[in-house]
Scaffold this active site. Structure first.
Site, PDB file in Angstrom:
ATOM      1  N   HIS A 135      -9.181  -1.723  -3.647  1.00  0.00           N
ATOM      2  CA  HIS A 135      -8.493  -1.980  -2.376  1.00  0.00           C
ATOM      3  C   HIS A 135      -7.028  -2.369  -2.626  1.00  0.00           C
ATOM      4  O   HIS A 135      -6.112  -1.809  -2.003  1.00  0.00           O
ATOM      5  CB  HIS A 135      -9.229  -3.099  -1.615  1.00  0.00           C
ATOM      6  CG  HIS A 135      -8.558  -3.526  -0.347  1.00  0.00           C
ATOM      7  ND1 HIS A 135      -9.123  -3.359   0.892  1.00  0.00           N
ATOM      8  CD2 HIS A 135      -7.347  -4.105  -0.118  1.00  0.00           C
ATOM      9  CE1 HIS A 135      -8.292  -3.813   1.822  1.00  0.00           C
ATOM     10  NE2 HIS A 135      -7.209  -4.280   1.224  1.00  0.00           N
ATOM     11  N   GLU A 136      -6.823  -3.323  -3.543  1.00  0.00           N
ATOM     12  CA  GLU A 136      -5.444  -3.797  -3.785  1.00  0.00           C
ATOM     13  C   GLU A 136      -4.579  -2.697  -4.400  1.00  0.00           C
ATOM     14  O   GLU A 136      -3.412  -2.548  -4.031  1.00  0.00           O
ATOM     15  CB  GLU A 136      -5.444  -5.046  -4.665  1.00  0.00           C
ATOM     16  CG  GLU A 136      -6.146  -6.258  -4.061  1.00  0.00           C
ATOM     17  CD  GLU A 136      -5.704  -6.581  -2.638  1.00  0.00           C
ATOM     18  OE1 GLU A 136      -4.545  -6.311  -2.277  1.00  0.00           O
ATOM     19  OE2 GLU A 136      -6.542  -7.094  -1.875  1.00  0.00           O
TER      20      GLU A 136
ATOM     21  N   CYS B 196      -8.430  -6.610   5.625  1.00  0.00           N
ATOM     22  CA  CYS B 196      -7.119  -6.553   4.972  1.00  0.00           C
ATOM     23  C   CYS B 196      -6.143  -7.424   5.752  1.00  0.00           C
ATOM     24  O   CYS B 196      -6.142  -7.383   6.987  1.00  0.00           O
ATOM     25  CB  CYS B 196      -6.628  -5.105   4.939  1.00  0.00           C
ATOM     26  SG  CYS B 196      -5.025  -4.896   4.143  1.00  0.00           S
TER      27      CYS B 196
ATOM     28  N   HIS C  71      -3.024  -0.162  -2.074  1.00  0.00           N
ATOM     29  CA  HIS C  71      -1.790  -0.571  -1.389  1.00  0.00           C
ATOM     30  C   HIS C  71      -0.551  -0.039  -2.118  1.00  0.00           C
ATOM     31  O   HIS C  71       0.481   0.209  -1.495  1.00  0.00           O
ATOM     32  CB  HIS C  71      -1.696  -2.090  -1.327  1.00  0.00           C
ATOM     33  CG  HIS C  71      -2.478  -2.715  -0.206  1.00  0.00           C
ATOM     34  ND1 HIS C  71      -2.180  -2.512   1.127  1.00  0.00           N
ATOM     35  CD2 HIS C  71      -3.542  -3.548  -0.209  1.00  0.00           C
ATOM     36  CE1 HIS C  71      -3.022  -3.199   1.887  1.00  0.00           C
ATOM     37  NE2 HIS C  71      -3.870  -3.835   1.099  1.00  0.00           N
TER      38      HIS C  71
HETATM   39 NI    NI Z   1      -5.350  -5.081   1.921  1.00  0.00          NI
END
Ligand code: NI
Length: 183
Positions: A153-154, A111, A157
């Site tokens: 994953h995105e 990341c 966030h």
């Molecule tokens: Ni990330």
């Protein structure tokens, strides 16, 4: 002179926040209308910042904007291909994920907000995602494997979650250069 200055205002690199910054731990606010000029400007800056950092994806909170906007390069053809070729940039405002196959696969993740590290992260194998592109059009896709991983994953966030919080085995959290023959 004035023309040149106007031209140079199109895009700019933004600093990438690192793990520990409170904006990264916050639930981000809806974008609403992704066609607004300030959202397009944010997206252009995110794309340039991601490219400069050699990233595969980025979320708005990583550049300090607490908004539900992500972008990523994910392959559309061969879903397991990891190369950036044949992986057009997808921009999604207000993305929603539906898990289609809850079986978990573990693989390495890194990341831009956790620089220099990688870890093994379990993720759902198949998802459907929806969101709006910068023209306000609905994007809806089924994604598997690496494609599904990048999107999960995105989107994490946007809920204040970084990949170490998803790890099942923290003994796999390590520096990229910890073993000389790796990466
Ligand atoms: Ni990330």
């Amino acid at each position: 002179m004035a023309v040149a200055m106007r031209h140079s205002a199109d895009m700019s690199l933004r600093p990438i926040l690192r793990m520990g910054h409170p904006i990264l731990a916050r639930r981000a606010a809806p974008v609403g209308d992704p066609t607004l000029p300030e959202i397009r400007e944010l997206a252009a800056d995110m794309a340039e910042t991601m490219r400069a950092a050699d990233g595969r994806g980025i979320a708005a909170p990583q550049v300090g904007a607490s908004l539900r906007l992500v972008m990523f390069h994910a392959p559309l053809g061969d879903e397991n291909a990891r190369g950036i070729d044949n992986a057009p940039l997808t921009v999604l405002a207000d993305p929603v994920i539906e898990v289609l196959d809850a079986a978990l696969d573990s693989d390495w993740e890194g990341c831009l907000s956790v620089p220099g590290l990688k870890g093994m992260v379990p993720r759902a194998r198949a998802i459907r995602y929806r969101g709006l592109d910068l023209e306000g059009r609905l994007v809806e896709r089924v994604a598997r494997d690496f494609h599904a991983r990048v999107v999960q994953h995105e989107c994490d966030h946007l809920d204040g979650i970084l990949y170490p919080q998803r790890m099942a085995d923290l003994s796999t959290l390590m520096y990229l250069n910890a073993v000389s023959h790796e990466e």
